[in-house]
Scaffold this motif. Structure first.
Motif, PDB file in Angstrom:
ATOM      1  N   SER A   1      -0.715   3.114  -3.049  1.00 36.72           N
ATOM      2  CA  SER A   1      -1.803   3.354  -3.307  1.00 36.72           C
ATOM      3  C   SER A   1      -2.261   1.773  -2.161  1.00 36.72           C
ATOM      4  N   ASP A   2      -4.204   2.217  -2.086  1.00 32.43           N
ATOM      5  CA  ASP A   2      -4.233   0.752  -1.495  1.00 32.43           C
ATOM      6  C   ASP A   2      -5.126  -0.030  -2.121  1.00 32.43           C
TER       7      ASP A   2
ATOM      8  N   GLN B   1      -4.463   5.507   9.050  1.00 26.84           N
ATOM      9  CA  GLN B   1      -5.624   4.464   9.070  1.00 26.84           C
ATOM     10  C   GLN B   1      -6.458   5.503   8.495  1.00 26.84           C
ATOM     11  N   LYS B   2      -7.145   5.584   7.269  1.00 31.20           N
ATOM     12  CA  LYS B   2      -7.800   6.058   6.155  1.00 31.20           C
ATOM     13  C   LYS B   2      -9.527   4.963   6.575  1.00 31.20           C
TER      14      LYS B   2
ATOM     15  N   SER C   1       1.065  -1.062  -0.064  1.00 33.12           N
ATOM     16  CA  SER C   1       0.128  -0.065  -0.234  1.00 33.12           C
ATOM     17  C   SER C   1       1.038   1.559   0.252  1.00 33.12           C
TER      18      SER C   1
ATOM     19  N   GLN D   1      -5.944  -3.927  -1.050  1.00 31.04           N
ATOM     20  CA  GLN D   1      -7.540  -4.373  -1.182  1.00 31.04           C
ATOM     21  C   GLN D   1      -7.339  -5.774  -2.119  1.00 31.04           C
TER      22      GLN D   1
END
Length: 75
Positions: free
Chosen positions: A40-41, A70-71, A37, A45
């Motif tokens: 990009s996440d 944390q988002k 990550s 994911q």
């Protein structure tokens, strides 16, 4: 190591292309998600979805450690 234990190395974002769903009794990842990550996440994911799809019902799944920012809210 035990004869029923196998280390599998590959592209963690493409697990669903390599293995059938619900194929594993245990899925383990350590220090992979923070690296996936960085830019990009999405890669993390995709890897998470793949890991969960491969785990049998009642399987042991371990992902760690929890690091970084944390988002938003966790589901």
């Amino acid at each position: 190591s035990p004869s029923n234990l196998q280390l599998i190395a590959g592209d963690a974002t493409k697990l669903q292309e390599l293995y059938l769903p619900e194929s594993f009794d245990a899925v383990f990842s350590y220090w992979m998600m923070p690296h996936l990550s960085l830019a990009s996440d999405k890669p993390a994911q995709d890897a998470s979805k793949g890991m969960l799809s491969l785990a049998k019902n009642g399987a042991y799944v371990s992902v760690g450690p929890k690091v970084g920012k944390q988002k938003g809210k966790l589901p």
